[in-house]
Scaffold this motif. Structure first.
Motif, PDB file in Angstrom:
ATOM      1  N   UNK A   3       0.848  -1.206   0.000  1.00  0.00           N
ATOM      2  CA  UNK A   3       0.000   0.000   0.000  1.00  0.00           C
ATOM      3  C   UNK A   3       0.879   1.249   0.000  1.00  0.00           C
ATOM      4  N   UNK A   4       1.933   1.223   0.812  1.00  0.00           N
ATOM      5  CA  UNK A   4       2.816   2.400   0.927  1.00  0.00           C
ATOM      6  C   UNK A   4       3.668   2.541  -0.335  1.00  0.00           C
ATOM      7  N   UNK A   5       4.114   1.396  -0.889  1.00  0.00           N
ATOM      8  CA  UNK A   5       4.922   1.456  -2.120  1.00  0.00           C
ATOM      9  C   UNK A   5       4.082   1.988  -3.281  1.00  0.00           C
ATOM     10  N   UNK A   6       2.817   1.620  -3.313  1.00  0.00           N
ATOM     11  CA  UNK A   6       1.942   2.113  -4.383  1.00  0.00           C
ATOM     12  C   UNK A   6       1.864   3.648  -4.317  1.00  0.00           C
ATOM     13  N   UNK A   7       1.637   4.175  -3.129  1.00  0.00           N
ATOM     14  CA  UNK A   7       1.537   5.633  -2.974  1.00  0.00           C
ATOM     15  C   UNK A   7       2.863   6.290  -3.386  1.00  0.00           C
ATOM     16  N   UNK A   8       3.971   5.729  -2.892  1.00  0.00           N
ATOM     17  CA  UNK A   8       5.278   6.358  -3.136  1.00  0.00           C
ATOM     18  C   UNK A   8       5.678   6.359  -4.609  1.00  0.00           C
ATOM     19  N   UNK A   9       5.108   5.460  -5.413  1.00  0.00           N
ATOM     20  CA  UNK A   9       5.493   5.350  -6.828  1.00  0.00           C
ATOM     21  C   UNK A   9       4.755   6.326  -7.732  1.00  0.00           C
ATOM     22  N   UNK A  10       3.699   6.955  -7.226  1.00  0.00           N
ATOM     23  CA  UNK A  10       2.812   7.706  -8.125  1.00  0.00           C
ATOM     24  C   UNK A  10       3.444   8.972  -8.685  1.00  0.00           C
ATOM     25  N   UNK A  11       2.947   9.347  -9.848  1.00  0.00           N
ATOM     26  CA  UNK A  11       3.306  10.623 -10.462  1.00  0.00           C
ATOM     27  C   UNK A  11       2.465  11.697  -9.756  1.00  0.00           C
ATOM     28  N   UNK A  12       3.090  12.662  -9.067  1.00  0.00           N
ATOM     29  CA  UNK A  12       2.309  13.632  -8.287  1.00  0.00           C
ATOM     30  C   UNK A  12       1.298  14.412  -9.121  1.00  0.00           C
ATOM     31  N   UNK A  13       1.566  14.580 -10.413  1.00  0.00           N
ATOM     32  CA  UNK A  13       0.649  15.346 -11.265  1.00  0.00           C
ATOM     33  C   UNK A  13      -0.576  14.520 -11.673  1.00  0.00           C
ATOM     34  N   UNK A  14      -0.384  13.205 -11.755  1.00  0.00           N
ATOM     35  CA  UNK A  14      -1.452  12.339 -12.277  1.00  0.00           C
ATOM     36  C   UNK A  14      -1.492  11.037 -11.472  1.00  0.00           C
ATOM     37  N   UNK A  15      -1.741  11.157 -10.156  1.00  0.00           N
ATOM     38  CA  UNK A  15      -1.600   9.970  -9.295  1.00  0.00           C
ATOM     39  C   UNK A  15      -2.758   8.987  -9.424  1.00  0.00           C
ATOM     40  N   UNK A  16      -2.450   7.720  -9.181  1.00  0.00           N
ATOM     41  CA  UNK A  16      -3.481   6.692  -9.104  1.00  0.00           C
ATOM     42  C   UNK A  16      -4.120   6.709  -7.725  1.00  0.00           C
ATOM     43  N   UNK A  17      -5.125   5.863  -7.539  1.00  0.00           N
ATOM     44  CA  UNK A  17      -5.906   5.860  -6.298  1.00  0.00           C
ATOM     45  C   UNK A  17      -5.717   4.522  -5.570  1.00  0.00           C
ATOM     46  N   UNK A  18      -5.498   4.605  -4.268  1.00  0.00           N
ATOM     47  CA  UNK A  18      -5.323   3.397  -3.459  1.00  0.00           C
ATOM     48  C   UNK A  18      -6.665   2.964  -2.876  1.00  0.00           C
ATOM     49  N   UNK A  19      -7.025   1.695  -3.134  1.00  0.00           N
ATOM     50  CA  UNK A  19      -8.217   1.102  -2.522  1.00  0.00           C
ATOM     51  C   UNK A  19      -7.684   0.139  -1.458  1.00  0.00           C
ATOM     52  N   UNK A  20      -8.015   0.383  -0.203  1.00  0.00           N
ATOM     53  CA  UNK A  20      -7.316  -0.301   0.897  1.00  0.00           C
ATOM     54  C   UNK A  20      -8.272  -0.951   1.890  1.00  0.00           C
TER      55      UNK A  20
END
Ligand code: ADQ
Length: 462
Positions: free
Chosen positions: A370-387
């Motif tokens: 979950x944390x790695x998914x957030x850390x990998x995102x492009x800040x301009x066009x981030x994906x969404x975490x479903x947790x």
């Protein structure tokens, strides 16, 4: 400065372990500084009558001390008590738990033998940090060997509610040996609270405030130390030219332009069949998403000698096959299921390329994915975490979309929300999440634990 000794079930090849992340990365720094030592099983099994001598090695500035297990130890201590009794029980799966007297005997025997080997290596003022459910009685056994140094314990998996913990035969013993530690660390405040509640309700214990708990004539600290990742290194891995190339290839080769990603060890606690059912439900409820979205599930095998793990593999293969058969077309494969480990850099690129990160364990100590998914995102066009609300990470990552992993429709609707979320809301959620992931990073986890251990009040006569 005192020397740090880390004890964990498995000491892996340091180079490989650092590449694949996990505990090795977290502790590498601390072990390299000073004259650290990493102690545990070397991952091999030998015959009953073979020598079980300790092997000392040095690699990348890290000293390791390892011993093999006999085949019987492996079966009783590792596969048996650790992975067929404690793992399912601590994850609330009593239906999968097996308790055999021989397992418990093996667990005690191996912890005793590990303690005998380790005690000989301990020097005055060393700090000893024991990891995870395989080694709960290690401190008690070290005390029997006369070790007076500070010993801390960190549990990487959940500590269950007292009802579940007390289903373990010999639960009273298992709780009492925790009091040979000076600090007992848990992933979340609710895990620490479960432990304290067990001790208060079953052992006449007393919560003294400031995370101190007294029972069996001893006072220890029981506190949450939520584990984290190194967000900068994950972000860098997700934004290299190679990562760009991975992303471009993925888009080129797929008719779908949206990806939902799941990455987990193939384990029954991770909620994988439910996740696939939720994806099927998404395609049923929202037909406009068909051919536009692909689910990638990466799930390398683990513990294949425990039968519950072969069952889950078959179930998943059946489910992905049936979804692909029902919905797929010559130009679109709805589910891509990859049953092996992949390099961390590729994983980071896939996290970044995915519009939704789907993390739906039925129970999880923390969940670093979950944390790695957030850390990998492009800040301009981030994906969404479903947790999943049953992952320890949910205590902190409150801007993710929370779901009950047992509720297929709820997960399907949450996925739809994630895939259709306007960019402004995605950025807003991401900005709050990344602040949390950065703050509760792995260095902070290690340093706050070690500081608590260094400053824990010690009652022993020295
Ligand atoms: P795990 O149950 O293994 O860990 P998790 O926290 O998600 O779960 O860590 C898995 C790690 O392995 C992540 O760093 C992930 O990137 C990596 N990984 C997973 N699949 C992979 C693949 N296919 N290829 C390469 N790498 C892969 C236990 C507890 C968790 C707790 C951690 C740390 O069960 O709850 O968060 O310890 O304390």
């Amino acid at each position: 400065m005192s020397r740090l000794i880390v004890a964990s079930n498995r000491v892996t090849d340091i180079d490989k372990a650092v590449q694949s992340g996990g505990l090795a990365v977290a502790l590498e720094d601390a072990l390299q500084r000073g004259r650290g030592l990493w102690f545990g099983w070397d991952g091999t099994t030998v015959d009953e009558d073979a020598s079980l001598g300790i092997k000392l090695q040095q690699h990348n500035g890290i000293r390791t001390a390892t011993i093999p297990l006999t085949r019987r130890d492996y079966e009783e201590y590792y596969l048996g008590f650790s992975n067929r009794a404690l793992w399912p029980t601590f994850h609330y799966r009593l239906d999968l738990a097996h308790f055999e007297h021989a397992f418990l005997e093996g667990y005690r025997r191996v912890n005793q033998r590990l303690a005998q080997s380790l005690a000989a290596l301990i020097e005055p003022d060393d700090l000893i940090w024991v990891h995870d459910y395989h080694l709960i009685p290690l401190a008690e056994e070290l005390r029997q060997q006369g070790v007076k140094e500070r010993i801390g314990f960190f549990l990487h998996i959940p500590f269950p509610s007292p009802d579940f913990f007390s289903a373990i035969p010999d639960h009273a013993w298992l709780a009492e040996v925790m009091f040979a530690y000076d600090v007992a660390g848990f992933q979340t405040t609710s895990d620490a609270a479960n432990f304290i509640r067990y001790v208060v309700e079953n052992a006449g214990g007393e919560a003294l405030g400031d995370d101190r708990v007294r029972a069996y004539g001893k006072t220890i600290i029981a506190r949450a130390f939520p584990i984290g990742i190194d967000p900068d290194s994950v972000f860098e891995m997700a934004h290299t030219p190679e990562a760009d190339a991975h992303m471009a290839r993925l888009q080129r080769r797929s008719m779908a332009n949206m990806f939902v990603l799941g990455v987990d060890r193939l384990d029954y606690t991770k909620g994988l069949p439910g996740r696939m059912r939720a994806f099927r439900r998404l395609l049923e409820l929202y037909p406009d998403l068909r051919k536009r979205v692909t689910m990638m599930q990466i799930a390398p095998p683990t513990r294949e000698e425990v039968e519950a793990y072969t069952d889950i593999r078959q179930e998943l293969e059946g489910l992905s096959g049936s979804i692909n058969g029902e919905f797929g077309d010559f130009d679109w494969t709805p589910v891509r299921y990859i049953h092996r480990a992949i390099p961390r850099a590729t994983l980071a690129a896939l996290f970044r390329a995915s519009q939704a990160g789907l993390v739906t364990p039925l129970r999880d100590g923390m969940n670093l994915v979950a944390k790695e998914y957030v850390a990998s995102q492009d800040p301009e066009d981030p994906g969404v975490l479903v947790l999943s609300k049953f992952a320890g990470a949910a205590e902190d990552l409150v801007e993710a979309i929370p779901v009950n992993p047992y509720d297929t429709d709820e997960v399907a609707v949450a996925l739809h929300t994630a895939l259709t979320m306007p960019v402004a809301e995605r950025r807003e959620r991401y900005e709050s999440l990344i602040v949390r992931v950065r703050k509760n990073n792995v260095t902070r986890w290690r340093e706050t634990f070690l500081e608590a251990l260094r400053s824990a009040p010690v009652e022993r006569a020295s």
